[in-house]
Enzyme design. Sequence first.
Site, PDB file in Angstrom:
ATOM      1  N   ALA A  66      19.211  31.848  -5.989  1.00 41.74           N
ATOM      2  CA  ALA A  66      18.557  32.326  -6.995  1.00 41.74           C
ATOM      3  C   ALA A  66      19.125  33.695  -7.520  1.00 41.74           C
ATOM      4  O   ALA A  66      19.705  34.614  -6.444  1.00 41.74           O
ATOM      5  CB  ALA A  66      17.647  31.960  -5.942  1.00 41.74           C
ATOM      6  N   GLY A 109      20.305  29.212  -2.938  1.00 43.17           N
ATOM      7  CA  GLY A 109      20.223  27.900  -3.844  1.00 43.17           C
ATOM      8  C   GLY A 109      20.693  27.692  -4.748  1.00 43.17           C
ATOM      9  O   GLY A 109      20.873  26.444  -5.182  1.00 43.17           O
ATOM     10  N   GLU A 112      21.448  25.141  -2.177  1.00 41.00           N
ATOM     11  CA  GLU A 112      19.998  24.058  -2.363  1.00 41.00           C
ATOM     12  C   GLU A 112      20.844  22.959  -3.438  1.00 41.00           C
ATOM     13  O   GLU A 112      20.521  22.318  -3.608  1.00 41.00           O
ATOM     14  CB  GLU A 112      19.409  24.916  -1.980  1.00 41.00           C
ATOM     15  CG  GLU A 112      18.959  26.222  -0.738  1.00 41.00           C
ATOM     16  CD  GLU A 112      17.806  26.548  -0.816  1.00 41.00           C
ATOM     17  OE1 GLU A 112      17.778  27.982  -1.814  1.00 41.00           O
ATOM     18  OE2 GLU A 112      17.154  26.173  -0.051  1.00 41.00           O
ATOM     19  N   GLU A 132      20.214  34.179   2.871  1.00 39.29           N
ATOM     20  CA  GLU A 132      18.892  34.488   2.509  1.00 39.29           C
ATOM     21  C   GLU A 132      18.550  35.429   3.497  1.00 39.29           C
ATOM     22  O   GLU A 132      17.344  36.147   3.819  1.00 39.29           O
ATOM     23  CB  GLU A 132      17.480  33.760   2.281  1.00 39.29           C
ATOM     24  CG  GLU A 132      18.108  32.648   0.351  1.00 39.29           C
ATOM     25  CD  GLU A 132      18.832  30.824   1.047  1.00 39.29           C
ATOM     26  OE1 GLU A 132      19.621  31.243   1.800  1.00 39.29           O
ATOM     27  OE2 GLU A 132      18.071  31.214  -0.075  1.00 39.29           O
TER      28      GLU A 132
END
Length: 258
Positions: A66, A109, A112, A132
């Site tokens: 992200a 992300g 993911e 993260e």
Amino acid sequence: MTSYETILVGTHGRVGRITLNRPEALNALNSQVMRDVVAAAEAFDADEGIGAIVVTGSEKAFAAGADIKEMEQKSGREMIMDDHFGAWARFAAVRTPVIAAVSGYALGGGCELAMMCDIIVAGDTARFGQPEINLGVIPGMGGTQRLIRAVGAYVAADMVLTGRMLSADEAQRAGLVSRVVPAADLEAEAAKVAETIAAKSLPSVYAAKAALDAALETTLAEGLRFERHAFAALFDTADQKEGMAAFREKRQPDFTNR
Ligand code: CO8
């Protein structure tokens, strides 16, 4: 074809292709990327001419996570109220099989996003991680839930708690990746997987994907019930008759998606 800000989109035969294109940020997934990928995937999903989708990044990065710079100053309230990145659930919900073709970094992300796809094909330079924890947060787009289903509790805990990355070979041994090829062959290998799926009968492909997804979300008894009904329903398709006739007549089936 619609043009997008942060991705490149194209088709080849019955395969749709989405290429993440923010090279300046290693394809970090900001909200515009989310909007673009979701819109492109849903457009392909609505098109009967498309039987499989490939999502890919660059040689250096599938996606490095992200977008940290976009998230950094947000409050918890804003994250909840904006449902920041909530629309990714729509990407995970497309009926058409999606193949992630991963080269370089698939972090946070990015890892993911790959796990929202149905099949992950990796170049030998791919690195998968959920870093993260190094940022003072945890995965927020499925990294604790899908990862544990993919690689099991202990490898998932190692990745999520230490932030360490898996090489392509480690990821394959762990069950996250189904095929590893030299990075130069990644595009061709992913296209081969996608074309193979896209040549099948679409109703059976949709049913197969839905049944596989059900297995991750429900009990064995519920999943078996779902599978049995989906299996039975396919006997009302012309393609089931064609597929079985072709077997009996020792020829290739000619599916019409009917
Ligand atoms: N966000 C924003 N920018 C990024 C990101 C990112 N995730 N990753 C890289 N970039 C940018 C860098 O800032 C840099 O930009 P600039 O040149 O302007 O400084 C550019 O991309 C190139 O990156 P590097 O110079 O760092 O390249 P290196 O080759 O030195 O390093 C790495 C590559 C190791 C991949 C490194 O960039 C890195 O560690 N990136 C961050 C990885 C990370 O921590 N990812 C997890 C992010 S958090 C997350 O994904 C949470 C998901 C859940 C959200 C749920 C919301 C509800």
